[in-house]
Design a protein around this motif. Structure first.
Motif, PDB file in Angstrom:
ATOM      1  N   THR A 254      20.172  18.751  17.846  1.00  0.00           N
ATOM      2  CA  THR A 254      21.536  18.499  17.377  1.00  0.00           C
ATOM      3  C   THR A 254      22.523  19.549  17.873  1.00  0.00           C
ATOM      4  OG1 THR A 254      21.017  19.661  15.307  1.00  0.00           O
ATOM      5  CG2 THR A 254      20.810  17.258  15.307  1.00  0.00           C
ATOM      6  N   ASP A 255      22.031  20.708  18.328  1.00  0.00           N
ATOM      7  CA  ASP A 255      22.948  21.722  18.851  1.00  0.00           C
ATOM      8  C   ASP A 255      23.661  21.238  20.110  1.00  0.00           C
ATOM      9  OD1 ASP A 255      20.120  22.040  19.688  1.00  0.00           O
ATOM     10  OD2 ASP A 255      20.922  23.538  21.066  1.00  0.00           O
ATOM     11  N   ARG A 256      23.127  20.208  20.766  1.00  0.00           N
ATOM     12  CA  ARG A 256      23.805  19.657  21.940  1.00  0.00           C
ATOM     13  C   ARG A 256      25.107  18.944  21.556  1.00  0.00           C
ATOM     14  NH1 ARG A 256      18.851  16.869  25.421  1.00  0.00           N
ATOM     15  NH2 ARG A 256      17.546  18.744  25.587  1.00  0.00           N
ATOM     16  N   TYR A 257      25.205  18.550  20.303  1.00  0.00           N
ATOM     17  CA  TYR A 257      26.381  17.822  19.838  1.00  0.00           C
ATOM     18  C   TYR A 257      27.263  18.675  18.934  1.00  0.00           C
ATOM     19  CZ  TYR A 257      23.206  14.098  21.269  1.00  0.00           C
ATOM     20  OH  TYR A 257      22.337  13.310  21.982  1.00  0.00           O
ATOM     21  N   GLN A 258      26.891  19.941  18.774  1.00  0.00           N
ATOM     22  CA  GLN A 258      27.581  20.828  17.844  1.00  0.00           C
ATOM     23  C   GLN A 258      28.084  22.058  18.585  1.00  0.00           C
ATOM     24  OE1 GLN A 258      28.012  20.295  14.364  1.00  0.00           O
ATOM     25  NE2 GLN A 258      29.460  21.959  14.744  1.00  0.00           N
ATOM     26  N   HIS A 259      29.341  22.418  18.406  1.00  0.00           N
ATOM     27  CA  HIS A 259      29.877  23.618  19.038  1.00  0.00           C
ATOM     28  C   HIS A 259      29.289  24.853  18.360  1.00  0.00           C
ATOM     29  CE1 HIS A 259      32.612  21.168  21.307  1.00  0.00           C
ATOM     30  NE2 HIS A 259      33.103  20.634  20.204  1.00  0.00           N
ATOM     31  N   VAL A 260      28.736  25.758  19.152  1.00  0.00           N
ATOM     32  CA  VAL A 260      28.110  26.973  18.638  1.00  0.00           C
ATOM     33  C   VAL A 260      28.744  28.171  19.338  1.00  0.00           C
ATOM     34  CG1 VAL A 260      25.961  28.251  18.342  1.00  0.00           C
ATOM     35  CG2 VAL A 260      25.944  25.747  18.201  1.00  0.00           C
ATOM     36  N   ARG A 261      29.212  29.127  18.538  1.00  0.00           N
ATOM     37  CA  ARG A 261      29.871  30.323  19.062  1.00  0.00           C
ATOM     38  C   ARG A 261      29.094  31.563  18.609  1.00  0.00           C
ATOM     39  NH1 ARG A 261      35.764  31.347  19.836  1.00  0.00           N
ATOM     40  NH2 ARG A 261      36.049  29.222  19.031  1.00  0.00           N
ATOM     41  N   HIS A 262      29.004  32.553  19.474  1.00  0.00           N
ATOM     42  CA  HIS A 262      28.287  33.779  19.144  1.00  0.00           C
ATOM     43  C   HIS A 262      29.256  34.929  18.900  1.00  0.00           C
ATOM     44  CE1 HIS A 262      26.267  37.627  20.365  1.00  0.00           C
ATOM     45  NE2 HIS A 262      25.450  37.201  19.430  1.00  0.00           N
ATOM     46  N   HIS A 263      28.942  35.744  17.883  1.00  0.00           N
ATOM     47  CA  HIS A 263      29.685  36.976  17.600  1.00  0.00           C
ATOM     48  C   HIS A 263      28.687  38.130  17.566  1.00  0.00           C
ATOM     49  CE1 HIS A 263      33.199  34.539  16.336  1.00  0.00           C
ATOM     50  NE2 HIS A 263      32.290  33.746  15.793  1.00  0.00           N
ATOM     51  N   GLU A 264      29.006  39.205  18.237  1.00  0.00           N
ATOM     52  CA  GLU A 264      28.062  40.311  18.384  1.00  0.00           C
ATOM     53  C   GLU A 264      27.691  40.943  17.054  1.00  0.00           C
ATOM     54  OE1 GLU A 264      27.688  44.546  20.848  1.00  0.00           O
ATOM     55  OE2 GLU A 264      29.358  43.180  21.204  1.00  0.00           O
ATOM     56  N   ASP A 265      28.652  41.037  16.148  1.00  0.00           N
ATOM     57  CA  ASP A 265      28.375  41.649  14.848  1.00  0.00           C
ATOM     58  C   ASP A 265      29.362  41.113  13.820  1.00  0.00           C
ATOM     59  OD1 ASP A 265      30.770  42.982  15.469  1.00  0.00           O
ATOM     60  OD2 ASP A 265      29.717  44.779  16.167  1.00  0.00           O
ATOM     61  N   VAL A 266      29.220  41.580  12.583  1.00  0.00           N
ATOM     62  CA  VAL A 266      30.075  41.094  11.503  1.00  0.00           C
ATOM     63  C   VAL A 266      31.538  41.431  11.771  1.00  0.00           C
ATOM     64  CG1 VAL A 266      30.615  41.327   9.049  1.00  0.00           C
ATOM     65  CG2 VAL A 266      28.233  41.150   9.784  1.00  0.00           C
ATOM     66  N   ALA A 267      31.794  42.606  12.315  1.00  0.00           N
ATOM     67  CA  ALA A 267      33.175  43.010  12.593  1.00  0.00           C
ATOM     68  C   ALA A 267      33.841  42.042  13.569  1.00  0.00           C
ATOM     69  CB  ALA A 267      33.207  44.434  13.138  1.00  0.00           C
ATOM     70  N   ALA A 268      33.120  41.652  14.609  1.00  0.00           N
ATOM     71  CA  ALA A 268      33.677  40.713  15.587  1.00  0.00           C
ATOM     72  C   ALA A 268      33.909  39.347  14.955  1.00  0.00           C
ATOM     73  CB  ALA A 268      32.741  40.595  16.785  1.00  0.00           C
ATOM     74  N   PHE A 269      32.976  38.917  14.128  1.00  0.00           N
ATOM     75  CA  PHE A 269      33.139  37.637  13.434  1.00  0.00           C
ATOM     76  C   PHE A 269      34.336  37.676  12.487  1.00  0.00           C
ATOM     77  CE2 PHE A 269      32.237  35.700   9.248  1.00  0.00           C
ATOM     78  CZ  PHE A 269      32.473  34.370   9.586  1.00  0.00           C
ATOM     79  N   ALA A 270      34.450  38.746  11.710  1.00  0.00           N
ATOM     80  CA  ALA A 270      35.554  38.866  10.754  1.00  0.00           C
ATOM     81  C   ALA A 270      36.898  38.887  11.474  1.00  0.00           C
ATOM     82  CB  ALA A 270      35.375  40.122   9.908  1.00  0.00           C
TER      83      ALA A 270
END
Length: 232
Positions: A133-149
């Motif tokens: 299902t990941d082929r149909y779902q956008h997935v983004r990576h963040h290096e750490d919590v600070a980058a995600f926040a």
């Protein structure tokens, strides 16, 4: 050409008889079906005149894990259709221990039509539970919590952490914004202190038994369903 809005219904492929508790083979009627469809009936002359349909799938059949509405559609066509109607909630998962639950959470995010999935921490994650299902779902990576926040602040999205920690509010009584990020932790340790600190609010799932927590993937599905119950 046939009516593109009415593809043939799904049909079960033949399955080998499975063993029963009594030790003998199950009858064909008891064998669990596998879901899929064969080649489009009538051959190439009967194929629908619609660019969303994949010619290889029309010719050879479609056994992918997709709802009947998307049978024979190309992957790009399915993603484009999903993109046109995705819900405004996002799902984020901390990934420090290569948690096997992440794939299952991605699968649930697809089922509940999340806007995007965010992997926080290690880039590599176990895709087995995602069942493609990941082929149909956008997935983004963040290096750490600070980058995600920082990304969440830039996007103007409140972060709703999910963990049964002191001060968390039962999700059925909590404010769950329409546009938000639902943040989940690892199996066992839960969310990191940094993730809790970055959250706008923290919610939990009310439990009634003796266990302190439920499986992370199960918890994620419950929270996503609660969001959909309110907003979808």
């Amino acid at each position: 050409m046939t009516d593109a809005e009415n593809p043939p219904p799904s049909q079960g492929d033949a399955a080998e008889p499975r063993s029963t508790d009594a030790g003998g083979p199950a009858s064909p009627q008891e064998a669990p079906p596998t879901h899929g469809v064969g080649p489009w009936p009538g051959g190439a002359d009967a194929w629908p005149d619609d660019p969303r349909y994949d010619r290889d799938l029309l010719e050879n059949g479609d056994t992918r894990n997709v709802v009947d509405e998307y049978r024979y559609w190309s992957m790009d066509a399915i993603v484009a259709d999903l993109d046109a109607k995705r819900h405004p909630f996002h799902v984020a998962i901390e990934n420090w221990q290569h948690d096997l639950n992440i794939g299952s959470i991605v699968r649930s995010a697809n089922a509940f039509l999340a806007a995007e999935v965010h992997i926080v921490g290690k880039r590599r994650w176990n895709r087995r539970g995602a069942m493609v299902t990941d082929r149909y779902q956008h997935v983004r990576h963040h290096e750490d919590v600070a980058a995600f926040a920082a990304w969440a602040r830039e996007a103007g999205l409140p972060v709703i952490a999910v963990d049964n920690v002191e001060g968390s509010v039962p999700v059925d009584r909590a404010d769950l914004p329409e546009a938000c990020v639902l943040l989940f932790g690892q199996e066992g340790p839960g969310l990191s202190p940094e993730a809790i600190e970055a959250a706008t609010g923290v919610v939990e799932i009310t439990q009634y038994g003796s266990t302190r927590s439920i499986n992370a993937a199960s918890a994620a599905a419950v929270i996503m369903y609660e969001w959909c119950r309110r907003w979808a």
